[in-house]
Design a protein around this motif. Sequence first.
Motif, PDB file in Angstrom:
ATOM      1  N   LEU A  67       0.853  -1.193   0.000  1.00  0.00           N
ATOM      2  CA  LEU A  67       0.000   0.000   0.000  1.00  0.00           C
ATOM      3  C   LEU A  67       0.882   1.233   0.000  1.00  0.00           C
ATOM      4  O   LEU A  67       1.729   1.395   0.889  1.00  0.00           O
ATOM      5  CB  LEU A  67      -0.926   0.000   1.220  1.00  0.00           C
ATOM      6  N   ASP A  68       0.693   2.098  -0.978  1.00  0.00           N
ATOM      7  CA  ASP A  68       1.487   3.330  -1.100  1.00  0.00           C
ATOM      8  C   ASP A  68       2.982   3.029  -1.074  1.00  0.00           C
ATOM      9  O   ASP A  68       3.765   3.676  -0.361  1.00  0.00           O
ATOM     10  CB  ASP A  68       1.120   4.316   0.019  1.00  0.00           C
ATOM     11  N   ASN A  69       3.354   2.005  -1.812  1.00  0.00           N
ATOM     12  CA  ASN A  69       4.760   1.612  -1.977  1.00  0.00           C
ATOM     13  C   ASN A  69       5.395   1.087  -0.689  1.00  0.00           C
ATOM     14  O   ASN A  69       6.627   1.024  -0.582  1.00  0.00           O
ATOM     15  CB  ASN A  69       5.593   2.781  -2.526  1.00  0.00           C
ATOM     16  N   GLN A  70       4.587   0.710   0.302  1.00  0.00           N
ATOM     17  CA  GLN A  70       5.077   0.115   1.539  1.00  0.00           C
ATOM     18  C   GLN A  70       4.497  -1.293   1.692  1.00  0.00           C
ATOM     19  O   GLN A  70       3.291  -1.490   1.551  1.00  0.00           O
ATOM     20  CB  GLN A  70       4.700   0.966   2.750  1.00  0.00           C
ATOM     21  N   VAL A  71       5.354  -2.257   1.987  1.00  0.00           N
ATOM     22  CA  VAL A  71       4.930  -3.644   2.125  1.00  0.00           C
ATOM     23  C   VAL A  71       4.008  -3.789   3.344  1.00  0.00           C
ATOM     24  O   VAL A  71       4.271  -3.211   4.404  1.00  0.00           O
ATOM     25  CB  VAL A  71       6.153  -4.574   2.267  1.00  0.00           C
ATOM     26  N   VAL A  72       2.951  -4.549   3.185  1.00  0.00           N
ATOM     27  CA  VAL A  72       2.015  -4.816   4.268  1.00  0.00           C
ATOM     28  C   VAL A  72       2.509  -6.026   5.062  1.00  0.00           C
ATOM     29  O   VAL A  72       2.751  -7.087   4.504  1.00  0.00           O
ATOM     30  CB  VAL A  72       0.603  -5.105   3.720  1.00  0.00           C
ATOM     31  N   THR A  73       2.672  -5.860   6.384  1.00  0.00           N
ATOM     32  CA  THR A  73       3.143  -6.945   7.242  1.00  0.00           C
ATOM     33  C   THR A  73       1.956  -7.657   7.886  1.00  0.00           C
ATOM     34  O   THR A  73       0.848  -7.114   7.968  1.00  0.00           O
ATOM     35  CB  THR A  73       4.078  -6.418   8.334  1.00  0.00           C
ATOM     36  N   GLU A  74       2.192  -8.880   8.379  1.00  0.00           N
ATOM     37  CA  GLU A  74       1.132  -9.631   9.040  1.00  0.00           C
ATOM     38  C   GLU A  74       0.697  -8.946  10.335  1.00  0.00           C
ATOM     39  O   GLU A  74      -0.494  -8.933  10.679  1.00  0.00           O
ATOM     40  CB  GLU A  74       1.599 -11.062   9.333  1.00  0.00           C
ATOM     41  N   ASP A  75       1.662  -8.391  11.070  1.00  0.00           N
ATOM     42  CA  ASP A  75       1.319  -7.682  12.304  1.00  0.00           C
ATOM     43  C   ASP A  75       0.432  -6.475  12.015  1.00  0.00           C
ATOM     44  O   ASP A  75      -0.512  -6.182  12.751  1.00  0.00           O
ATOM     45  CB  ASP A  75       2.591  -7.227  13.031  1.00  0.00           C
ATOM     46  N   GLU A  76       0.753  -5.780  10.951  1.00  0.00           N
ATOM     47  CA  GLU A  76      -0.025  -4.602  10.568  1.00  0.00           C
ATOM     48  C   GLU A  76      -1.436  -5.003  10.164  1.00  0.00           C
ATOM     49  O   GLU A  76      -2.412  -4.331  10.507  1.00  0.00           O
ATOM     50  CB  GLU A  76       0.685  -3.895   9.406  1.00  0.00           C
ATOM     51  N   LEU A  77      -1.552  -6.113   9.439  1.00  0.00           N
ATOM     52  CA  LEU A  77      -2.864  -6.588   9.023  1.00  0.00           C
ATOM     53  C   LEU A  77      -3.699  -7.017  10.221  1.00  0.00           C
ATOM     54  O   LEU A  77      -4.895  -6.725  10.294  1.00  0.00           O
ATOM     55  CB  LEU A  77      -2.705  -7.758   8.049  1.00  0.00           C
ATOM     56  N   LYS A 121     -15.627  -8.771  18.498  1.00  0.00           N
ATOM     57  CA  LYS A 121     -15.087 -10.057  18.927  1.00  0.00           C
ATOM     58  C   LYS A 121     -14.536 -10.845  17.744  1.00  0.00           C
ATOM     59  O   LYS A 121     -13.512 -11.518  17.851  1.00  0.00           O
ATOM     60  CB  LYS A 121     -16.166 -10.865  19.651  1.00  0.00           C
ATOM     61  N   ARG A 122     -15.244 -10.780  16.604  1.00  0.00           N
ATOM     62  CA  ARG A 122     -14.799 -11.535  15.429  1.00  0.00           C
ATOM     63  C   ARG A 122     -13.452 -11.035  14.938  1.00  0.00           C
ATOM     64  O   ARG A 122     -12.555 -11.810  14.620  1.00  0.00           O
ATOM     65  CB  ARG A 122     -15.838 -11.427  14.310  1.00  0.00           C
ATOM     66  N   HIS A 123     -13.285  -9.715  14.889  1.00  0.00           N
ATOM     67  CA  HIS A 123     -12.018  -9.156  14.419  1.00  0.00           C
ATOM     68  C   HIS A 123     -10.902  -9.412  15.433  1.00  0.00           C
ATOM     69  O   HIS A 123      -9.743  -9.585  15.049  1.00  0.00           O
ATOM     70  CB  HIS A 123     -12.176  -7.659  14.147  1.00  0.00           C
ATOM     71  N   THR A 124     -11.260  -9.437  16.719  1.00  0.00           N
ATOM     72  CA  THR A 124     -10.262  -9.784  17.738  1.00  0.00           C
ATOM     73  C   THR A 124      -9.795 -11.218  17.540  1.00  0.00           C
ATOM     74  O   THR A 124      -8.595 -11.515  17.618  1.00  0.00           O
ATOM     75  CB  THR A 124     -10.851  -9.612  19.145  1.00  0.00           C
ATOM     76  N   LEU A 125     -10.745 -12.116  17.266  1.00  0.00           N
ATOM     77  CA  LEU A 125     -10.385 -13.513  17.013  1.00  0.00           C
ATOM     78  C   LEU A 125      -9.492 -13.629  15.784  1.00  0.00           C
ATOM     79  O   LEU A 125      -8.499 -14.374  15.785  1.00  0.00           O
ATOM     80  CB  LEU A 125     -11.656 -14.346  16.823  1.00  0.00           C
ATOM     81  N   ASP A 126      -9.826 -12.902  14.718  1.00  0.00           N
ATOM     82  CA  ASP A 126      -8.993 -12.925  13.511  1.00  0.00           C
ATOM     83  C   ASP A 126      -7.568 -12.498  13.824  1.00  0.00           C
ATOM     84  O   ASP A 126      -6.598 -13.107  13.341  1.00  0.00           O
ATOM     85  CB  ASP A 126      -9.590 -11.990  12.442  1.00  0.00           C
ATOM     86  N   ALA A 127      -7.451 -11.434  14.631  1.00  0.00           N
ATOM     87  CA  ALA A 127      -6.118 -10.936  14.977  1.00  0.00           C
ATOM     88  C   ALA A 127      -5.346 -11.965  15.798  1.00  0.00           C
ATOM     89  O   ALA A 127      -4.151 -12.185  15.571  1.00  0.00           O
ATOM     90  CB  ALA A 127      -6.243  -9.621  15.760  1.00  0.00           C
ATOM     91  N   VAL A 128      -6.031 -12.622  16.746  1.00  0.00           N
ATOM     92  CA  VAL A 128      -5.369 -13.639  17.566  1.00  0.00           C
ATOM     93  C   VAL A 128      -4.885 -14.795  16.712  1.00  0.00           C
ATOM     94  O   VAL A 128      -3.754 -15.283  16.860  1.00  0.00           O
ATOM     95  CB  VAL A 128      -6.335 -14.153  18.661  1.00  0.00           C
ATOM     96  N   LEU A 129      -5.728 -15.237  15.777  1.00  0.00           N
ATOM     97  CA  LEU A 129      -5.351 -16.356  14.917  1.00  0.00           C
ATOM     98  C   LEU A 129      -4.147 -16.012  14.038  1.00  0.00           C
ATOM     99  O   LEU A 129      -3.271 -16.859  13.798  1.00  0.00           O
ATOM    100  CB  LEU A 129      -6.543 -16.762  14.045  1.00  0.00           C
ATOM    101  N   LEU A 130      -4.099 -14.777  13.572  1.00  0.00           N
ATOM    102  CA  LEU A 130      -2.959 -14.356  12.760  1.00  0.00           C
ATOM    103  C   LEU A 130      -1.672 -14.306  13.580  1.00  0.00           C
ATOM    104  O   LEU A 130      -0.603 -14.731  13.134  1.00  0.00           O
ATOM    105  CB  LEU A 130      -3.232 -12.979  12.138  1.00  0.00           C
ATOM    106  N   LEU A 131      -1.778 -13.801  14.822  1.00  0.00           N
ATOM    107  CA  LEU A 131      -0.595 -13.664  15.670  1.00  0.00           C
ATOM    108  C   LEU A 131      -0.060 -15.009  16.142  1.00  0.00           C
ATOM    109  O   LEU A 131       1.123 -15.134  16.465  1.00  0.00           O
ATOM    110  CB  LEU A 131      -0.935 -12.790  16.885  1.00  0.00           C
TER     111      LEU A 131
END
Length: 221
Positions: A83-93, A167-177
């Motif tokens: 995004l805008d010439n910057q790589v998107v990281t998993e932590d950022e997502l 809660k759903r987005h929190t779960l998504d973040a936990v699963l990614l981390l």
Amino acid sequence: MPNIEVLTLSVNSISSLAPLSGCLCLSELYLRRNTIPSLSELSHLRRLSRLRVLWLAENPCCGTDPSRYRLTVLRCLPRLQKLDNQVVTEDELALALVEGEEVTTPPGSFQNQLPTNGLAETETEVDPLNYNMQETNKIREELGMKPLPRDKFSPSSPSTREQKSIKRHTLDAVLLLLRDLDEDELHIVHTATQNRLQIYTLDSQTLQDSTPTQKTVDIQP
């Protein structure tokens, strides 16, 4: 132009992204220095499942808070790799799923009237409920988990729906981390999860014990 893959439209006074929702093969889109007024225009790009590179900087929609802007874009378009010439990281997502703002479709949008170019209906669905379900199940699939059925995402009252969304987005973040944790750290998470489940089990048992049972009395004449 449904088959176009790379599109450069920088410095063209573009204010709406609605016409681009039909470019289903688009993988790179460059829109720097246009007149896009709101991030709600990003909703037109949601069904572009192949879009990986987006350059949106220097538009009015970027606002004055770079962090809020970036997290909101990534929450709306989590497939982006740059995004805008910057790589998107998993932590950022993962952070975007929790702190990014929800993007809604602009009023009077005609994106649902555009042709599907031969793709199946499920591939062009832009309903937010179905979109969130697909994204969550994609993450669960990557982690070797079973997909959740649609009834887990059933809409309800506004307040309840908002709580479930958080809660759903929190779960998504936990699963990614979880993918960034080593064996020792995963054991800690496992132990904490078991302790939390025991609390729920005890609470449930206490509730059952405190519920009065109905008694039937036979009255003899």
